[in-house]
Write a protein that holds these residues in place. Structure first.
Motif, mmCIF file in Angstrom:
data_model
loop_
_atom_site.group_PDB
_atom_site.id
_atom_site.type_symbol
_atom_site.label_atom_id
_atom_site.label_comp_id
_atom_site.label_asym_id
_atom_site.label_seq_id
_atom_site.Cartn_x
_atom_site.Cartn_y
_atom_site.Cartn_z
ATOM 1 N N ALA A 174 -6.794 8.961 -2.602
ATOM 2 C CA ALA A 174 -6.634 7.801 -2.078
ATOM 3 C C ALA A 174 -6.077 6.664 -3.091
ATOM 4 O O ALA A 174 -5.777 5.658 -2.950
ATOM 5 N N LEU A 177 -2.628 6.726 -3.742
ATOM 6 C CA LEU A 177 -2.079 6.503 -2.824
ATOM 7 C C LEU A 177 -1.783 5.189 -2.438
ATOM 8 O O LEU A 177 -0.676 4.258 -2.463
ATOM 9 N N ALA A 178 -3.148 4.492 -2.546
ATOM 10 C CA ALA A 178 -3.218 3.133 -2.412
ATOM 11 C C ALA A 178 -2.613 2.144 -3.437
ATOM 12 O O ALA A 178 -1.970 1.189 -3.279
ATOM 13 N N PRO A 215 -0.925 12.306 2.308
ATOM 14 C CA PRO A 215 -1.266 11.209 3.261
ATOM 15 C C PRO A 215 -1.651 11.479 4.352
ATOM 16 O O PRO A 215 -2.443 10.565 5.256
ATOM 17 N N CYS A 218 -5.316 12.092 4.012
ATOM 18 C CA CYS A 218 -6.056 10.658 3.975
ATOM 19 C C CYS A 218 -6.136 10.077 5.350
ATOM 20 O O CYS A 218 -7.192 9.316 5.683
ATOM 21 N N ARG A 219 -5.111 10.041 6.258
ATOM 22 C CA ARG A 219 -5.255 9.527 7.430
ATOM 23 C C ARG A 219 -6.266 10.134 8.546
ATOM 24 O O ARG A 219 -7.033 9.482 9.138
ATOM 25 N N LEU A 240 -6.300 2.670 3.364
ATOM 26 C CA LEU A 240 -5.147 2.388 2.103
ATOM 27 C C LEU A 240 -4.830 1.092 1.982
ATOM 28 O O LEU A 240 -4.266 0.611 0.656
ATOM 29 N N GLU A 241 -4.651 0.306 3.052
ATOM 30 C CA GLU A 241 -4.180 -1.043 2.917
ATOM 31 C C GLU A 241 -5.197 -1.846 2.416
ATOM 32 O O GLU A 241 -4.953 -2.633 1.161
ATOM 33 N N SER A 244 -5.598 -0.944 -1.462
ATOM 34 C CA SER A 244 -4.353 -1.663 -2.156
ATOM 35 C C SER A 244 -4.550 -2.875 -2.867
ATOM 36 O O SER A 244 -3.877 -3.342 -3.685
#
Length: 286
Positions: A174, A177-178, A215, A218-219, A240-241, A244
């Motif tokens: 994550a 990804l983030a 992803p 992670c979801r 993830l948002e 970020s």
């Protein structure tokens, strides 16, 4: 990087600073806390007001020097953690999931167990209105947390303060990804694949498939956490948002032991920072 995050780092890490900061710390149990604890205690020793929030039941967390420790009740016991989490984690870290289908299934079961405990832990603090109000009134400058569990990231987003993440490694990557970190799968093997950076065509293909599935992993891992975050923050969001928005990532990696890869400007590798200072070698006369 947010300007508030930059200012907070100056407050926390400059020797002799006359203006101390107020730091909220929400750690993760086990080796994550063992690695973070020396930094937290040093920040408190330098005059910063450090408040550490931990569950009443844990494997390794407790009061630390030069800090204020607050606890909150959780719906599980230390015995349950020792019985359900420790055996799975030991095997999870040693199993080769690149070639063993059973290993992949075992990893899935381990993630589900971890998800259950992390969700219970998150709800226990977020919906503890009295403690959350106390933390809100403290008016912290920043939060230091380990995003291995979602709790600290959600609290930082709720308080709208700069989030400083200290990350060892995340099960679904994550942190990369983030931050939208580039990850050329032809050269960077997946961490749990045990591949090298010199892969055959077949292994490159497997590595790419794993990267495409990351992803989704992670979801799946954050499915309950995303729901809790959206409900608690009263808006549709995801972990993830939220992650970020980090002001800075402290990656507990040592670049000497990692495959070369691009990282974002707010990512700093701090491998070995918690290792005790070496003692001087004794003088030997011949």
């Amino acid at each position: 990087m947010k300007m508030a995050g930059m200012q907070m780092l100056l407050y926390l890490f400059c020797l002799g600073s006359v203006q101390a900061g107020k730091l909220l710390v929400i750690p993760v149990d086990g080796s994550h806390w063992t690695g973070m604890k020396p930094l937290v205690e040093e920040l408190g020793r330098r005059g910063n007001q450090v408040v550490v929030v931990i569950p009443e039941e844990s494997l390794s967390m407790g009061p630390s020097e030069h800090t204020t420790t607050l606890t909150y009740p959780v719906p599980y016991t230390k015995a349950q953690l020792q019985e359900l989490v420790l055996p799975y984690m030991d095997d999870f870290l040693s199993i080769d999931t690149s070639i063993d289908v059973g290993g992949l299934l075992f990893s899935f079961i381990t993630v589900e167990i971890l998800k259950t405990f992390t969700v219970r832990n998150a709800e226990s603090l977020l919906y503890n209105k009295e403690l959350m109000k106390t933390l809100k009134d403290w008016d912290f400058d920043a939060i230091l947390t380990d995003p291995f569990e979602p709790l600290g990231a959600i609290v930082g987003e709720f308080f709208n303060i700069s989030s400083i993440y200290m990350q060892v490694n995340h099960p679904c990557g994550a942190h990369f990804l983030a931050s939208q970190c580039p990850s050329p799968v032809s050269y960077i093997p997946h961490r749990y694949s045990q591949y090298s950076n010199r892969m055959s065509f077949f292994r490159r293909t497997v590595n790419m498939v794993r990267a495409l599935l990351q992803p989704l992993a992670c979801r799946r891992l954050f499915s309950h956490a995303d729901e809790i975050a959206s409900r608690f923050l009263q808006r549709e969001t995801s972990m993830l948002e939220i992650m970020s928005h980090a002001a800075i990532w402290f990656l507990r990696f040592d670049f000497a032991f990692e495959f070369p890869r691009p990282v974002m400007p707010n990512m700093v590798m701090i491998g070995g920072f918690s290792v005790p200072k070496p003692k001087p070698l004794p003088q030997v006369s011949f």
